[in-house]
Design an enzyme around this catalytic site. Structure first.
Site, PDB file in Angstrom:
ATOM      1  CG  HIS A 173      -1.556   1.299   1.524  1.00 35.03           C
ATOM      2  ND1 HIS A 173      -2.362   1.990   0.645  1.00 35.03           N
ATOM      3  CD2 HIS A 173      -1.480   2.084   2.651  1.00 35.03           C
ATOM      4  CE1 HIS A 173      -2.773   3.123   1.199  1.00 35.03           C
ATOM      5  NE2 HIS A 173      -2.243   3.206   2.405  1.00 35.03           N
ATOM      6  CG  HIS A 215       0.536   7.286   4.244  1.00 38.46           C
ATOM      7  ND1 HIS A 215       1.074   6.526   3.230  1.00 38.46           N
ATOM      8  CD2 HIS A 215      -0.693   6.754   4.484  1.00 38.46           C
ATOM      9  CE1 HIS A 215       0.217   5.599   2.867  1.00 38.46           C
ATOM     10  NE2 HIS A 215      -0.878   5.702   3.610  1.00 38.46           N
ATOM     11  CG  ASP A 216      -1.260   4.366   6.805  1.00 37.07           C
ATOM     12  OD1 ASP A 216      -1.949   5.344   7.167  1.00 37.07           O
ATOM     13  OD2 ASP A 216      -1.573   3.640   5.847  1.00 37.07           O
ATOM     14  CD  GLU A 242      -4.742   6.334  10.389  1.00 35.42           C
ATOM     15  OE1 GLU A 242      -5.571   5.548   9.890  1.00 35.42           O
ATOM     16  OE2 GLU A 242      -4.484   7.459   9.922  1.00 35.42           O
ATOM     17  CG  ASP A 243      -2.635   2.057  10.471  1.00 34.84           C
ATOM     18  OD1 ASP A 243      -3.593   2.328  11.207  1.00 34.84           O
ATOM     19  OD2 ASP A 243      -2.692   2.119   9.236  1.00 34.84           O
ATOM     20  CG  ASP A 271      -3.860   6.976   2.273  1.00 32.70           C
ATOM     21  OD1 ASP A 271      -3.720   5.741   2.258  1.00 32.70           O
ATOM     22  OD2 ASP A 271      -4.461   7.588   3.185  1.00 32.70           O
TER      23      ASP A 271
END
Length: 207
Positions: A58, A84-85, A88-89, A148
């Site tokens: 991804h 980018h994640d 958040e993740d 994204d």
């Protein structure tokens, strides 16, 4: 005649994508991306996407979109796409991103990171507020978000939960497609995507 939806795949991982980008980006920027890739793959470790593919695919798809479709060559934007994640993740903090990659990359990552729900606000309310805030995002952060979301929805029919497919389609049409209108390439891509997946437009709870 319907226009075929262009999709972006990076099945051969970062080495394959790096080779594809070698004639588009200088070696010094590819080295910067090498560092971001190592950092992101460390934090995402064995995470998988809903359809089972390695999470890193991804991240690399977002980079592919930005470089190979949109023509983005800004190394900070591309590193932010890889990263980018992570906030958040994973358990990585924004401060760790800032310390390693600088303030500009961290700011871009922050723009596309959904905040945790605060007391008195549901997860859905937090998500709605996050998407609304993107209307004020700087141009670079908006490009990052569009790449994204493109990666997330380009093969929407492969998502294992049918109810999620429809909900994600409708959310994208409502909150993300309007953000694409200022960028010609994304505007056209999302128009084709919207038509391709139009069968998901009806909310079964309204039937």
């Amino acid at each position: 005649m319907a226009v075929a939806l262009r999709t972006f795949e990076v099945k051969d991982g970062w080495p394959g994508l790096r080779a594809r980008l070698a004639d588009r980006l200088p070696e010094r920027d590819l080295v910067l991306l090498d560092e971001a890739v190592a950092f992101a793959t460390h934090w995402h470790a064995d995470q998988r996407r809903p359809a089972g593919e390695p999470y890193a695919e991804h991240l690399f798809e977002a980079v592919s979109v930005l470089v190979e479709a949109v023509g983005t060559t800004d190394p900070d934007v591309l590193r932010a796409a890889v990263l980018h994640d992570v906030v958040e993740d994973t358990d990585c903090s924004l401060d760790e991103v800032r310390q390693r990659f600088g303030d500009r990359v961290a700011v871009l990552v922050e723009w596309v990171t959904k905040p945790a729900p605060v007391e008195g606000r549901t997860r859905e309310e937090a998500r709605t507020a996050y998407l609304a805030r993107l209307r004020d995002a700087p141009a670079e952060a908006l490009l990052l978000k569009l790449a994204d979301r493109l990666s997330n929805v380009q093969r929407l029919d492969t998502h294992p939960r049918p109810e999620k497919r429809g909900a994600y389609y409708r959310e994208t049409v409502r909150a993300v497609v309007p953000l694409a209108q200022a960028h010609p390439w994304f505007r056209q891509w999302f128009a084709t995507w919207r038509s391709t997946f139009a069968h998901l437009a009806v909310d079964p709870t309204d039937a």
